[in-house]
Design a protein around this motif. Structure first.
Motif, PDB file in Angstrom:
ATOM      1  N   GLN A  72       0.845  -1.182   0.000  1.00  9.94           N
ATOM      2  CA  GLN A  72       0.000   0.000   0.000  1.00  9.94           C
ATOM      3  C   GLN A  72       0.889   1.245   0.000  1.00  9.94           C
ATOM      4  OE1 GLN A  72      -3.099  -0.119   2.983  1.00  9.94           O
ATOM      5  NE2 GLN A  72      -3.216  -2.338   2.818  1.00  9.94           N
ATOM      6  N   PRO A  74       1.828   5.404   0.078  1.00  7.09           N
ATOM      7  CA  PRO A  74       1.452   6.480   1.014  1.00  7.09           C
ATOM      8  C   PRO A  74       0.205   7.234   0.584  1.00  7.09           C
ATOM      9  CG  PRO A  74       3.804   6.527   0.552  1.00  7.09           C
ATOM     10  CD  PRO A  74       3.213   5.532  -0.393  1.00  7.09           C
ATOM     11  N   GLU A  75      -0.557   7.667   1.578  1.00  5.11           N
ATOM     12  CA  GLU A  75      -1.813   8.368   1.320  1.00  5.11           C
ATOM     13  C   GLU A  75      -1.599   9.613   0.465  1.00  5.11           C
ATOM     14  OE1 GLU A  75      -5.298  10.594   3.934  1.00  5.11           O
ATOM     15  OE2 GLU A  75      -4.137   8.961   4.831  1.00  5.11           O
ATOM     16  N   MET A 128      -5.973   2.912   0.686  1.00  6.97           N
ATOM     17  CA  MET A 128      -5.703   4.299   1.053  1.00  6.97           C
ATOM     18  C   MET A 128      -6.808   5.224   0.563  1.00  6.97           C
ATOM     19  SD  MET A 128      -3.190   3.999   2.924  1.00  6.97           S
ATOM     20  CE  MET A 128      -3.227   5.726   3.321  1.00  6.97           C
ATOM     21  N   HIS A 131      -9.475   4.812   3.146  1.00 10.10           N
ATOM     22  CA  HIS A 131      -9.067   5.467   4.390  1.00 10.10           C
ATOM     23  C   HIS A 131      -9.186   6.981   4.286  1.00 10.10           C
ATOM     24  CE1 HIS A 131      -6.038   7.112   7.273  1.00 10.10           C
ATOM     25  NE2 HIS A 131      -6.577   6.202   8.059  1.00 10.10           N
ATOM     26  N   SER A 132      -8.959   7.512   3.086  1.00  9.67           N
ATOM     27  CA  SER A 132      -8.975   8.961   2.881  1.00  9.67           C
ATOM     28  C   SER A 132     -10.352   9.505   2.539  1.00  9.67           C
ATOM     29  CB  SER A 132      -7.998   9.332   1.751  1.00  9.67           C
ATOM     30  OG  SER A 132      -6.714   8.809   1.996  1.00  9.67           O
TER      31      SER A 132
END
Length: 329
Positions: A72, A74-75, A128, A131-132
């Protein structure tokens, strides 16, 4: 923290074929590398085939050129990729098993065209996005690109449908349906050439507004497919509640079809059920000619998988389909 690699196993038992199939699916769902499940007495040929599979897997794991990036990212990178157009819809062709073996559809599959890492699969960025809180924006992007692709197919004279995966985010959003209707009108494409794929879990939800959304989509003319069929616990009553047009057989049933008689019986039953209900039946993850021939023999209508092609960019699939059309005329 390093993930633990699950062991590779072979099951040999005197139980019946259907119970063996259940054991096999349960093991795969837990993440085991299931090399085979065989009834007693097991043949030397079956054992050798299973061991060859394991040997091939080990060789592929050591082959870095075939590595698929799944970490995964980075955001911040994912957000930037969404904003600058690096997240794109790729398209995998779906081929008819009938005479001519025409390209009848293409499924939209998300890819990240990363400037350094190359083609990144969804496992590297979907978590991500979730999550965002960007999944709705991302889904909207993929759907628009898919409708654009349908318009491009039609402009090139290709009579090819588009299949798009939709989530509960869309099904639970009343405004999304209207936006989809507007999008279809904007690009002047017929809803009947778009199939929306929903999972068994969504079909089973029993939520009134989800059923209503699916009904509105069918009334407008969109096709509805039950994705991953065979991996869940779909009640046949759902076929009565929602007018589905297609069943897509899950890869867990097609990947080991040749080596497992019980899987062949299950797939044959699914195909007969689909045809009895007037549905098209698609098999996904078909990756060799032998499995393709088996599915044709069982009466499957359409095939999707590496036997034909991986997912391609918008331009590449148009070129591929045009060349295939010329070669089959």
């Amino acid at each position: 923290e390093q993930s633990v690699q699950m062991p590779a196993i072979i099951v040999i038992s005197a139980v019946d074929d259907l119970l063996l199939a259940t054991i096999k699916l349960a093991a795969k769902e837990r993440g085991y590398n299931m090399l085979g499940a065989f009834s007693k007495p097991v043949s030397v040929a079956d054992l050798m085939a299973a061991l060859k599979t394991f040997s091939r897997q080990r060789n592929e794991a050591l082959n870095t050129t075939g590595y698929v990036f799944e970490e995964q990212l980075p955001e911040s990178e994912v957000k930037e990729a969404l904003r600058n157009g690096e997240l794109r819809a790729f398209f995998q062709p779906i081929i008819s098993t009938h005479a001519g073996q025409e390209v009848v559809a293409a499924e939209a599959l998300a890819r990240w065209c990363h400037p350094v890492r190359g083609e990144v699969f969804p496992a590297g960025f979907i978590p991500m996005l979730e999550h965002s809180g960007l999944m709705a924006e991302f889904s909207q992007l993929i759907i628009r690109q898919s409708v654009e692709q349908l318009r491009l197919f039609r402009d090139k004279g290709l009579n090819i449908s588009i299949s798009i995966n939709i989530t509960t985010l869309e099904l639970e959003n009343f405004e999304w349906v209207e936006e989809l209707f507007d999008l279809v009108d904007e690009y002047r494409v017929p809803p009947a050439k778009i199939t929306l794929e929903v999972t068994e879990a969504m079909a089973l939800s029993g939520r009134a507004h989800v059923t209503e959304t699916l009904a509105r989509l069918r009334l407008k003319g969109f096709g509805l497919s039950i994705d991953d069929f065979g991996v869940g616990y779909l009640s046949l009553s759902n076929f009565q509640r929602v007018a589905f047009t297609e069943i897509k057989i899950d890869r867990c049933l097609t990947e080991n079809l040749l080596d497992d008689v019980s899987l062949q019986k299950i797939v044959s039953s699914i195909i007969r059920l689909g045809h009895d209900l007037g549905l098209r039946v698609v098999a996904e993850a078909v990756e060799n000619e032998e499995t393709l021939k088996q599915l044709k023999m069982l009466g499957c209508d359409m095939i999707q998988g590496l036997t034909y092609s991986a997912a391609m960019s918008s331009d590449d699939i148009v070129t591929w389909c045009l060349e295939r059309s010329e070669n089959t005329v």
